[in-house]
Enzyme design. Structure first.
Site, PDB file in Angstrom:
ATOM      1  N   ASP A 150      85.111  17.557  68.726  1.00 42.49           N
ATOM      2  CA  ASP A 150      84.863  15.808  69.104  1.00 42.49           C
ATOM      3  C   ASP A 150      84.162  15.879  70.299  1.00 42.49           C
ATOM      4  OD1 ASP A 150      86.561  15.703  66.916  1.00 42.49           O
ATOM      5  OD2 ASP A 150      88.252  15.214  67.905  1.00 42.49           O
ATOM      6  N   ARG A 156      86.775   2.500  66.279  1.00 44.03           N
ATOM      7  CA  ARG A 156      87.876   3.032  66.076  1.00 44.03           C
ATOM      8  C   ARG A 156      88.781   4.221  67.018  1.00 44.03           C
ATOM      9  NH1 ARG A 156      86.551   6.970  61.677  1.00 44.03           N
ATOM     10  NH2 ARG A 156      88.602   7.235  62.159  1.00 44.03           N
TER      11      ARG A 156
END
Ligand code: EPU
Length: 418
Positions: free
Chosen positions: A304, A396
């Protein structure tokens, strides 16, 4: 649809407070399904994904209210067992309701998530794990139909450490009869946070955070209040931004122990990083040295953070090889970075990043959350203005990102593109 405009060239300065971790909050919200009662979760980030999981819970018959970063969830009246396609397709992590629903209701019907921009992302290990606990699983009409009158403890061996898979099985096993052992479990801090919450609810989970987790099933669980840990990926994104803009920032609200690989790589490329109990200080060096990076399950370098680190390497001194070993298609930011003047060649799961002296602003868009974040970072150092569209991906997973960057001196704003 909103867009973000960034005018590059300003070093970041000041202090930033890191929000609660999306990937800790999502499983902890799913865990409220395991028993009836009123839960209070604090430091929950105000994000689209949190809205989606709250909608999912409301659809199951629970009440979920969210205000001022606090989620109050009452699962007393939960009576449904279905997670519909419309919500699961918005957010793959909806699959986290599968284990808890099955444990509490004896059945669960959850839409299969399907692939996503970064890879196929199957959930076979979640399903095989639940089968090991005695569930019968059928795939029909795009849905997983799982049933088990009473789950039984079992031994599960994951081929690859899966984060949400470990969380799903851990939650399901809390109410199973007997003992469950998860081998080759994922070790992320979010898993430890979930296990701590479950244990406070009355579960008996041992050694979460190691590769072998043991769960002794209990008869029942009770609701609790819980605090969400700081978001290590948001923290890492700000840290890279400081190094990239050659600024100096201080982060609060994140645990440096969770971000060790990013701290290590930043130091290796010349940045100054100092961490204590109060916060983390990052100061960029005049010259960023190229370093190689390989993404790995925790405690390795997080996938990530790969896209954001690639931006740093794209203006570094030298050649960097970035290898992505978690997801098969997580270089989708590369084509946009090329349009901003980066020099990157992809070969399989390796990206060869040759540092360039400058990036130039351009209209860009991204198709996943972290790729979008990387484009904002690129905009912070690019000449002129970068216009980032499709920022619903960003919304998000990053709370008020443009406001946080603006407060540190970046010229950045959100505009409505009509
Ligand atoms: N995998 C399988 N079968 C499975 C499950 C996973 O083959 O049943 C594979 C995946 O395709 C991948 C690898 O195993 O190649 C690891 O995937 P994992 O299951 O760990 O990913 P995940 O649980 O779906 C979580 C995060 C992701 C993060 C990954 C890896 C949450 C809600 N999501 O996903 O976060 O990238 O772990 O660390 O925790 C993000 O926040 O942007 C994000 C994508």
């Amino acid at each position: 649809m909103d867009e973000i405009l960034v005018k590059g060239g300003r070093p970041l300065h000041g202090e930033v407070s890191v929000s609660g971790a999306k990937n800790a909050a999502l499983p902890m919200i799913a865990a409220t399904i395991l028993t009836g009662g009123r839960f209070v979760l604090r430091n929950v980030p105000d994000l689209k994904d949190i809205e989606t999981i709250c909608q999912l819970l409301a659809g199951l018959g629970a009440s979920a209210k969210f205000e001022d970063n606090t989620a109050v969830i009452d699962t007393t009246g939960l009576f449904q067992h279905e997670a519909p396609y419309d919500l699961v397709r918005k957010m793959r992590a909806s699959v986290l309701v599968l284990g808890p629903l099955l444990a509490r209701m004896g059945r669960a019907r959850v839409s299969l998530p399907g692939g996503c921009a970064i890879g196929a992302r199957p959930i076979n290990m979640h399903l095989e794990g639940l089968e090991k606990l005695g569930a019968s699983i059928k795939l029909e009409h795009g849905y997983v139909e799982a049933k088990a009158k009473k789950l039984q403890g079992g031994e599960i061996f994951f081929d690859i450490p899966t984060v949400t898979g470990t969380e799903n099985i851990m939650m399901a096993a809390t109410l199973a009869k007997g003992t469950t052992v998860i081998r080759n479990a994922a070790k992320e801090p979010e898993i430890i946070a979930l296990a701590e919450m479950l244990n406070r609810m009355g579960a008996d989970i041992r050694d979460a955070g190691s590769t072998v987790i043991t769960i002794h099933g209990v008869e029942g669980l009770s609701p609790v209040e819980a605090h969400i840990i700081g978001d290590r990926i948001e923290a890492g994104t700000f840290m890279v931004a400081a190094a990239l803009t050659k600024g100096k920032i201080r982060l609060t609200g994140a645990d440096p122990a969770h971000i060790k690989p990013v701290i290590h790589k930043l130091r290796e490329c010349g940045a100054f990083v100092d961490a204590d109990d109060e916060g983390i200080t990052v100061q960029g060096a005049d010259v960023i040295q190229s370093v190689d990076v390989k993404t790995l399950p925790y405690p390795g370098f997080p996938t990530d953070m790969q896209a954001q680190f690639m931006v740093l390497m794209s203006v570094a001194n030298g050649l960097s090889v970035i290898s992505e070993s978690i997801f098969e298609n997580r270089f989708i930011h590369v084509s946009e970075l090329l349009r901003m003047g980066a020099d990157i060649t992809i070969s399989g799961n390796h990206a060869m990043v040759k540092g360039v002296s400058r990036l130039s602003g351009a209209p860009v868009m991204a198709t996943d959350l972290r790729a979008s974040a990387s484009l904002v970072l690129a905009g912070l150092v690019a000449e002129n203005t970068t216009r980032i569209s499709r920022i619903y991906h960003l919304d998000r997973g990053y709370e008020a990102i443009e406001k946080k960057f603006a407060a540190m001196g970046a010229i950045i704003k959100r505009v409505s593109a009509g």
